[in-house]
Design an enzyme around this catalytic site. Structure first.
Site, PDB file in Angstrom:
ATOM      1  CE  LYS A  48      23.289 -17.274 -51.056  1.00  0.00           C
ATOM      2  NZ  LYS A  48      22.595 -17.288 -52.363  1.00  0.00           N
ATOM      3  N   GLY A 100      32.124 -21.912 -54.173  1.00  0.00           N
ATOM      4  CA  GLY A 100      31.842 -20.822 -55.098  1.00  0.00           C
ATOM      5  C   GLY A 100      33.135 -20.266 -55.660  1.00  0.00           C
ATOM      6  CB  SER A 101      33.802 -17.125 -57.403  1.00  0.00           C
ATOM      7  OG  SER A 101      33.288 -16.215 -56.448  1.00  0.00           O
ATOM      8  CB  THR A 102      39.020 -17.767 -56.233  1.00  0.00           C
ATOM      9  OG1 THR A 102      39.162 -19.154 -56.552  1.00  0.00           O
ATOM     10  CG2 THR A 102      40.246 -17.297 -55.481  1.00  0.00           C
ATOM     11  CB  VAL A 115      32.473 -15.058 -53.142  1.00  0.00           C
ATOM     12  CG1 VAL A 115      31.634 -15.180 -51.878  1.00  0.00           C
ATOM     13  CG2 VAL A 115      31.780 -14.150 -54.142  1.00  0.00           C
ATOM     14  N   GLY A 116      35.272 -16.362 -52.019  1.00  0.00           N
ATOM     15  CA  GLY A 116      36.005 -17.113 -51.005  1.00  0.00           C
ATOM     16  C   GLY A 116      36.960 -16.216 -50.220  1.00  0.00           C
ATOM     17  CB  CYS A 140      34.797 -26.003 -59.481  1.00  0.00           C
ATOM     18  SG  CYS A 140      34.255 -27.573 -58.805  1.00  0.00           S
TER      19      CYS A 140
HETATM   20  P1  NAP Z   1      29.888 -17.156 -56.295  1.00  0.00           P
HETATM   21  O1  NAP Z   1      29.486 -15.906 -56.941  1.00  0.00           O
HETATM   22  O2  NAP Z   1      31.078 -17.165 -55.439  1.00  0.00           O
HETATM   23  O3  NAP Z   1      28.619 -17.677 -55.502  1.00  0.00           O
HETATM   24  C1  NAP Z   1      28.606 -18.828 -54.709  1.00  0.00           C
HETATM   25  C2  NAP Z   1      27.576 -18.666 -53.622  1.00  0.00           C
HETATM   26  O4  NAP Z   1      27.976 -17.619 -52.740  1.00  0.00           O
HETATM   27  C3  NAP Z   1      26.208 -18.262 -54.126  1.00  0.00           C
HETATM   28  O5  NAP Z   1      25.219 -18.850 -53.316  1.00  0.00           O
HETATM   29  C4  NAP Z   1      26.237 -16.758 -53.953  1.00  0.00           C
HETATM   30  O6  NAP Z   1      24.974 -16.201 -53.896  1.00  0.00           O
HETATM   31  C5  NAP Z   1      26.962 -16.625 -52.643  1.00  0.00           C
HETATM   32  N1  NAP Z   1      27.596 -15.340 -52.409  1.00  0.00           N
HETATM   33  C6  NAP Z   1      27.857 -14.327 -53.283  1.00  0.00           C
HETATM   34  N2  NAP Z   1      28.465 -13.303 -52.657  1.00  0.00           N
HETATM   35  C7  NAP Z   1      28.612 -13.661 -51.368  1.00  0.00           C
HETATM   36  C8  NAP Z   1      29.191 -13.036 -50.210  1.00  0.00           C
HETATM   37  N3  NAP Z   1      29.750 -11.841 -50.290  1.00  0.00           N
HETATM   38  N4  NAP Z   1      29.177 -13.706 -49.048  1.00  0.00           N
HETATM   39  C9  NAP Z   1      28.633 -14.930 -48.951  1.00  0.00           C
HETATM   40  N5  NAP Z   1      28.069 -15.569 -49.998  1.00  0.00           N
HETATM   41  C10 NAP Z   1      28.062 -14.947 -51.197  1.00  0.00           C
HETATM   42  O7  NAP Z   1      30.134 -18.287 -57.347  1.00  0.00           O
HETATM   43  P2  NAP Z   1      29.242 -18.639 -58.580  1.00  0.00           P
HETATM   44  O8  NAP Z   1      29.623 -17.732 -59.680  1.00  0.00           O
HETATM   45  O9  NAP Z   1      27.830 -18.742 -58.208  1.00  0.00           O
HETATM   46  O10 NAP Z   1      29.747 -20.127 -58.866  1.00  0.00           O
HETATM   47  C11 NAP Z   1      30.783 -20.402 -59.721  1.00  0.00           C
HETATM   48  C12 NAP Z   1      32.098 -20.557 -58.966  1.00  0.00           C
HETATM   49  O11 NAP Z   1      32.021 -21.619 -58.040  1.00  0.00           O
HETATM   50  C13 NAP Z   1      33.236 -20.910 -59.875  1.00  0.00           C
HETATM   51  O12 NAP Z   1      34.349 -20.120 -59.585  1.00  0.00           O
HETATM   52  C14 NAP Z   1      33.517 -22.363 -59.557  1.00  0.00           C
HETATM   53  O13 NAP Z   1      34.798 -22.790 -59.815  1.00  0.00           O
HETATM   54  C15 NAP Z   1      33.170 -22.428 -58.141  1.00  0.00           C
HETATM   55  N6  NAP Z   1      32.849 -23.803 -57.753  1.00  0.00           N
HETATM   56  C16 NAP Z   1      33.752 -24.485 -56.990  1.00  0.00           C
HETATM   57  C17 NAP Z   1      33.498 -25.793 -56.610  1.00  0.00           C
HETATM   58  C18 NAP Z   1      34.471 -26.554 -55.777  1.00  0.00           C
HETATM   59  O14 NAP Z   1      34.083 -27.567 -55.224  1.00  0.00           O
HETATM   60  N7  NAP Z   1      35.691 -26.133 -55.646  1.00  0.00           N
HETATM   61  C19 NAP Z   1      32.306 -26.396 -56.978  1.00  0.00           C
HETATM   62  C20 NAP Z   1      31.400 -25.666 -57.758  1.00  0.00           C
HETATM   63  C21 NAP Z   1      31.695 -24.364 -58.126  1.00  0.00           C
HETATM   64  P3  NAP Z   1      24.282 -15.780 -55.295  1.00  0.00           P
HETATM   65  O15 NAP Z   1      24.341 -16.949 -56.191  1.00  0.00           O
HETATM   66  O16 NAP Z   1      22.911 -15.489 -54.952  1.00  0.00           O
HETATM   67  O17 NAP Z   1      25.068 -14.633 -55.788  1.00  0.00           O
END
Ligand code: NAP
Ligand code: MG
Length: 491
Positions: free
Chosen positions: A194, A246-248, A250-251, A302
């Site tokens: 996704k 993604g974000s911590t 949601v992680g 990130c």
């Molecule tokens: P996010 O809100 O956590 O979203 C990441 C993905 O998860 C998106 O596809 C999102 O869908 C989906 N998602 C949201 N809620 C969910 C749930 N409850 N269960 C399963 N999946 C869910 O993060 P973001 O704001 O899009 O991205 C930014 C974050 O990603 C930052 O914190 C950044 O540091 C982190 N990041 C980390 C790395 C790494 O390698 N460590 C790399 C890139 C980014 P939607 O987009 O449709 O909401």
């Protein structure tokens, strides 16, 4: 003529004529279904949403919003492909398919680059020179491992896990898809992926590439949607492994959902990296490294160097040079080849960044922004720095995920190390110094997965990537990235 709206204008500065990348070679459908079982199909949910160009606020295409029944369909397709075709195929044959994806991506690189910039707002220079070539490189690299897993795990037998559910963010849409899909396929797994709600288009174009590469139907399934779709993948009983970036926040939710299940998982989460400049560093190079560390990709990285730690004796010089350099950064049209800083990915992200700018000022930090004239439409944030901030300030502790740098000073090595590690995150870091010994001491002292020395934000498919502490669990990339997609048993 340069139009003032999309060019940086400042006293005594200069302007470049526009050099827009053509979009003649871009072919987008008006509406995309879900890529399940090798073909695009309408969502059972019946729902679609618009994906927006953040530089113009115009809709680029309508995209399906997958519900639980759709995710179930995708997982079933992936299971069937896994049991009947992919896990039975000779590894060398699997490798050939992955090579084919890599080659087609290279052939269509220009189109992918333009779409990445249109959908996500990043400068075309980055999509063209970083995102797309690295995505292809990941497929090439893991294609090579497909028939060499016995060498990757000597004395052990590596077996695929089954169906991998993969959820990715919007900051490197195609690259994150490549990071996830390539090792999964090389190890013999099938995939349900996704993309993020705001950047689904290159993943959907990748589905076209996968179809053109003739992968057996169901080996890769792409389901678009928002957070709920991601949660449905995580919770589906037919999934054997979850890979999430993604974000911590949601992680944490995902970890909770997976606790007590047999699903394997890797989580790549947030960061708040320290970029440390010692007085003996090559200062001009370091300033370039700071700029690249935090303003690259609008700070939507990130592992961005979002905290600058600079040794007191050179702090004034570094900050002065940094401000001068910031003035030359061009903010505007992502499709313009001169642009350094493109559009913020979404209205929501812009609001989040804006709220942190307020917080930073309320906390007593001194904010400096370059004097850009920003386009009237779209989501923009000029490059921003905060000085006079304390370790406990939110702009120092929390991930902003925008072009915003918090600057602190330090007196000696130990203070720099203590400040660098004073964070809940541990994804990356940077060290700038003339002394090799200092580099080694610092890199072994910082609790972070990736540390760059005298450079920043360099990536390579052979290098493992991942975090300590709240930055995640597991590693992606390189040999380590294979580990996450296999069960190891005796030979
Ligand atoms: P996010 O809100 O956590 O979203 C990441 C993905 O998860 C998106 O596809 C999102 O869908 C989906 N998602 C949201 N809620 C969910 C749930 N409850 N269960 C399963 N999946 C869910 O993060 P973001 O704001 O899009 O991205 C930014 C974050 O990603 C930052 O914190 C950044 O540091 C982190 N990041 C980390 C790395 C790494 O390698 N460590 C790399 C890139 C980014 P939607 O987009 O449709 O909401
Ligand atoms: Mg978009």
């Amino acid at each position: 003529m340069a139009t003032p709206e999309n060019k940086l204008a400042f006293d005594g500065g200069w302007e470049y004529d526009p050099a827009p990348e053509s979009t003649d070679h871009v072919s987008l459908k008006k509406r995309y279904g879900l890529f399940i079982g090798g073909e695009f199909t309408a969502p059972q949910s019946g729902r679609y949403f618009d994906t927006i160009n953040p530089a113009t606020e115009e809709a680029l295409a309508r995209v399906a919003d997958a519900g639980e029944a759709d995710v179930d369909r995708a997982v079933r397709a992936a299971r069937k492909a896994y049991s009947e075709r992919w896990s039975r195929m000779r590894p060398k044959e699997r490798g050939k398919y992955i090579y084919r994806i890599a080659r087609i991506l290279q052939e269509r690189a220009r189109e992918f680059a333009a779409i990445e910039s249109l959908d996500g707002g990043k400068p075309i220079r980055e999509s063209r020179d970083v995102d797309i070539p690295l995505a292809a490189a990941h497929f090439f690299y893991y294609a090579g491992w497909a028939d060499k897993l016995d060498y990757a795990f000597p004395g052990r037998r590596a077996r695929p896990l089954g169906v991998a559910g993969q959820v990715i963010p919007w900051n490197f849409p195609l690259l994150m898809a490549a990071w996830k899909i390539a090792p999964a396929l090389a190890c013999g797994n099938t995939v349900v992926l996704k993309p993020a709600e705001t950047t689904p288009l290159t993943a959907l174009k990748l589905a076209e590439v996968i179809a053109d590469a003739d992968l057996p139907p169901g080996v890769v399934n792409i389901v678009t949607g928002a957070g709920k779709t991601g949660a449905a993948i995580v919770e589906h009983k037919g999934v054997n492994k979850i890979a999430f970036t993604g974000s911590t926040q949601v992680g944490r939710l995902i970890m909770r959902a997976l606790a007590g299940t047999p699903k394997k998982y890797t989580l790549e989460l947030g960061g708040k990296a320290a970029n440390i400049i010692f007085a003996d560093a090559a200062i001009d190079q370091a300033v370039e490294g700071i700029v690249n560390g935090i303003f690259f990709n609008q700070g939507h990285v990130c592992c961005a160097g979002s905290r600058l730690l600079v040794q007191e004796s050179v702090a004034d010089e570094v900050i002065e040079k940094l401000k001068d350099r910031m003035q030359t950064l061009i903010v505007g049209d992502p499709l313009d080849k001169n642009t350094d800083i493109g559009a913020i990915n979404s209205r929501m992200q812009l609001d989040k960044i804006a709220s942190y700018l307020k917080v930073g000022e309320q906390e007593g930090g001194a904010m400096f922004q370059t004097a850009c004239r920003l386009p009237k439409k779209g989501y923009w944030c000029p490059p921003t720095i905060f000085t006079g901030v304390a370790q406990s300030n939110r702009v120092v502790q929390e991930e902003i995920f925008g072009p915003v740098l918090a600057i602190q000073t330090f007196r000696d090595f130990d203070e720099a190390l203590a400040k660098a590690n004073n964070t809940p995150y541990g994804l990356s870091g940077g060290v700038w110094t003339d002394k090799g010994a200092k580099i080694f001491r610092m890199t072994s002292g910082i609790r972070a997965g990736v540390i760059w020395a005298n450079t920043f934000n360099k990536f390579d498919p052979t290098a493992p990537f991942g975090g300590y502490k709240e930055s995640g669990v597991g590693r992606e990339g390189g040999l380590h990235g294979l580990d996450a997609y296999v069960d190891l048993g005796a030979r």
